[in-house]
Design an enzyme around this catalytic site. Structure first.
Site, short mmCIF file in Angstrom:
data_model
loop_
_atom_site.label_atom_id
_atom_site.label_comp_id
_atom_site.label_asym_id
_atom_site.label_seq_id
_atom_site.Cartn_x
_atom_site.Cartn_y
_atom_site.Cartn_z
N HIS A 133 56.56 52.49 52.13
CA HIS A 133 57.82 52.04 51.52
C HIS A 133 58.35 53.21 50.68
O HIS A 133 57.56 54.01 50.17
CB HIS A 133 57.48 50.84 50.62
CG HIS A 133 58.65 50.15 50.02
ND1 HIS A 133 59.28 50.62 48.89
CD2 HIS A 133 59.29 49.01 50.35
CE1 HIS A 133 60.26 49.79 48.56
NE2 HIS A 133 60.28 48.81 49.44
N GLN B 138 52.02 44.19 49.78
CA GLN B 138 52.04 43.25 50.91
C GLN B 138 50.63 42.79 51.28
O GLN B 138 50.41 42.30 52.40
CB GLN B 138 52.71 43.91 52.13
CG GLN B 138 54.14 44.35 51.90
CD GLN B 138 55.13 43.20 51.74
OE1 GLN B 138 54.80 42.03 51.98
NE2 GLN B 138 56.35 43.50 51.33
N CYS C 82 63.50 49.63 53.60
CA CYS C 82 63.09 50.65 52.60
C CYS C 82 61.93 51.48 53.13
O CYS C 82 61.02 51.85 52.36
CB CYS C 82 62.72 50.02 51.26
SG CYS C 82 64.06 49.09 50.52
N LYS D 4 56.19 38.83 45.09
CA LYS D 4 55.76 38.73 46.49
C LYS D 4 54.51 37.85 46.63
O LYS D 4 54.00 37.63 47.71
CB LYS D 4 55.48 40.13 47.05
CG LYS D 4 56.75 40.99 47.16
CD LYS D 4 56.45 42.29 47.85
CE LYS D 4 57.51 43.34 47.65
NZ LYS D 4 58.78 43.05 48.32
N1 C6P Z 1 59.29 45.48 49.71
C1 C6P Z 1 60.57 44.33 51.43
O1 C6P Z 1 61.50 43.62 51.81
P1 C6P Z 1 59.18 46.03 44.22
O2 C6P Z 1 60.59 46.16 44.71
O3 C6P Z 1 58.86 47.00 43.13
O4 C6P Z 1 58.79 44.63 43.90
O5 C6P Z 1 58.25 46.42 45.48
C2 C6P Z 1 58.42 47.64 46.14
C3 C6P Z 1 57.54 47.68 47.35
C4 C6P Z 1 56.50 48.60 47.39
N2 C6P Z 1 55.64 48.64 48.41
C5 C6P Z 1 55.73 47.80 49.45
C6 C6P Z 1 54.71 47.88 50.55
C7 C6P Z 1 56.77 46.86 49.47
O6 C6P Z 1 56.85 46.02 50.50
C8 C6P Z 1 57.71 46.82 48.42
C9 C6P Z 1 58.87 45.88 48.46
C10 C6P Z 1 60.35 44.52 49.93
O7 C6P Z 1 59.80 44.87 52.22
C11 C6P Z 1 61.63 44.82 49.23
S1 C6P Z 1 62.28 46.41 49.64
#
Ligand code: C6P
Length: 415
Positions: free
Chosen positions: A133, A212, A373, A235
């Site tokens: 990401h 995840q 992302c 999440k």
């Molecule tokens: N992925 C997705 O739709 P935040 O935004 O800080 O809570 O998480 C960032 C982030 C970092 N690592 C991984 C593996 C992620 O999946 C995510 C967030 C969401 O896939 C929003 S972009």
């Protein structure tokens, strides 16, 4: 060697009963019952989490660690109890190894900034992977730019799996490895034990982006022997704007503070400031008390359902979805790892993911479209993005059937 997740029993959830805990799942979208398949972006919150947060504001709201008065003591106790629950959930040795942040992004930025400042020198490198990401790429780019270091990347193959053949060589000169446990774009579960063991043979610490992972499987930081681990509350059925950084005590003690302000200090004068003990050294300013309490309630909820039962339920649903989607003419799965959790990424014929997502939306089906992302992954496959359906334990085979019917309808309209 892939990470295998031991499923301790074969029990599955009574999903219809569990769904009653999530009031939002009864929503109608364009006259259709909501089919929420965007759980990798954010999960829905059970009543227990909403109640815990409301109760906090209704009954004990006050600032923590600051007042001798009754409410402040109660808020502090509830807040610190949440830290203990989180430490237990990921198997941390000490509650003070849990740093509260705004989410995975801030957790990784905290380590990238402070580790970079203390340990990165010109000519050093950081190792990440081609499956990351943006929030596990850009903070390291910033740190490397700042310190004259370079960012190296573990490559991926056409199945969306990491190629670890050259890992020992790649690790030369690396000061820290930062990879995700589960890819948000493809769902691949990475062989993190192998990566951690290889890095540790060279004395190199490892950060795991577990954003995840923690909602789908047991993650034990001591068993993994990982040095840092980051995840987001939203999440894992908790509130947004709240997250966690785990760090081994000795590493956290070595890192300098991230932000300055109240709470992170012991003494302040214009000549010299001394810093607080862990975890407060990294928690400048008034924290998100309701966020911590909400995440604590989410973890209680998950543990009541049972993580291995959740895992088995999701595993069965994933198998059902994979089979059903593959029956659709022209559907191409992006990422074909046999080791996956939560995520199905795909394209259908020449249909643009956005167009497909819009037609699904009109049928009440929520999926994410685009690069998720994770642009370097899309570049690797030479595609602009994918349609991503991401699962939670409250999803049902009937919802997968609706997704399949929705895709077929879109293919007829757009094909
Ligand atoms: N992925 C997705 O739709 P935040 O935004 O800080 O809570 O998480 C960032 C982030 C970092 N690592 C991984 C593996 C992620 O999946 C995510 C967030 C969401 O896939 C929003 S972009």
């Amino acid at each position: 060697m892939h990470d295998t997740v031991t499923i301790k029993d074969n029990s599955v959830l009574d999903v219809e009963k569990v769904r009653k805990d999530f009031p939002i799942l009864d929503t109608l979208v364009f006259g259709h019952p909501l089919v929420y398949l965007d759980n990798a972006a954010t999960t829905q919150k059970p009543e227990a989490v909403l109640k815990a947060m409301e109760e906090y504001y209704h009954t004990i709201n006050s600032n923590v660690h600051r007042g001798v008065h009754h409410l402040s003591q109660q808020a502090t106790d509830a807040y610190e109890l949440a830290r203990k629950k989180i430490a237990e959930y990921i198997g941390a040795k000490h509650a003070h190894e849990i740093i509260f942040t705004r989410g995975t992004t801030e957790s990784i930025n905290l380590v990238a900034y402070t580790f970079g400042k203390k340990f990165l020198r010109p000519g050093d490198s950081i190792l990440t992977s081609g499956l990351e990401h943006h929030s596990n790429i850009v903070p390291w780019q910033l740190a490397c730019e700042d310190r004259g270091a370079t960012l190296k990347v573990i490559p991926i193959d056409e199945n969306g799996e990491l190629i670890l053949d050259g890992l020992e060589k790649l690790l030369e000169g690396v000061k820290l490895v930062s990879v995700n446990y589960v890819s948000n774009a493809l769902g691949t579960i990475n062989p993190v034990r192998e990566i951690i063991a290889a890095a540790h043979r060279q004395g190199t610490p490892v950060l795991l982006d577990a954003a995840q992972a923690v909602q789908h499987m047991e993650v034990d930081v001591q068993e993994l022997d990982v040095d840092f681990l980051a995840f987001s509350s939203h999440k894992i059925y908790g509130p947004t704007g709240f997250g966690v950084l785990y760090g081994k005590e000795q590493w956290l003690n070595e890192l300098p503070p991230y932000q300055g302000g109240g709470e992170m200090i012991k003494t302040v004068s214009f000549e010299k400031t001394t810093y607080n003990d862990l975890p407060y050294k990294f928690e400048a300013g008034t924290p998100d008390m309701a966020g911590a309490i909400g995440l604590g309630a989410a973890l209680d909820y998950i543990q009541k359902l049972g993580l291995s039962t959740i895992r088995q339920t999701e595993h069965n649903l994933m198998a059902y979805a994979l089979e059903a989607l593959q029956e659709i003419k022209g559907l191409r799965m992006i990422g074909r790892s046999a080791h996956r959790a939560g995520v199905l990424s795909f394209l259908v014929g020449d249909i643009h993911p956005f167009d497909l997502g819009e037609i699904l939306d009109k049928q009440g089906i929520a999926v994410r479209t685009g690069h998720h992302c994770a642009q370097p992954i899309m570049d690797q496959y030479c595609i602009p993005g994918t349609v991503r359906a991401s699962l939670a334990f409250y999803n049902t085979p009937a919802e997968i059937d609706k997704l399949v019917a929705g895709i077929r309808k879109a293919a007829t309209l757009l094909g």
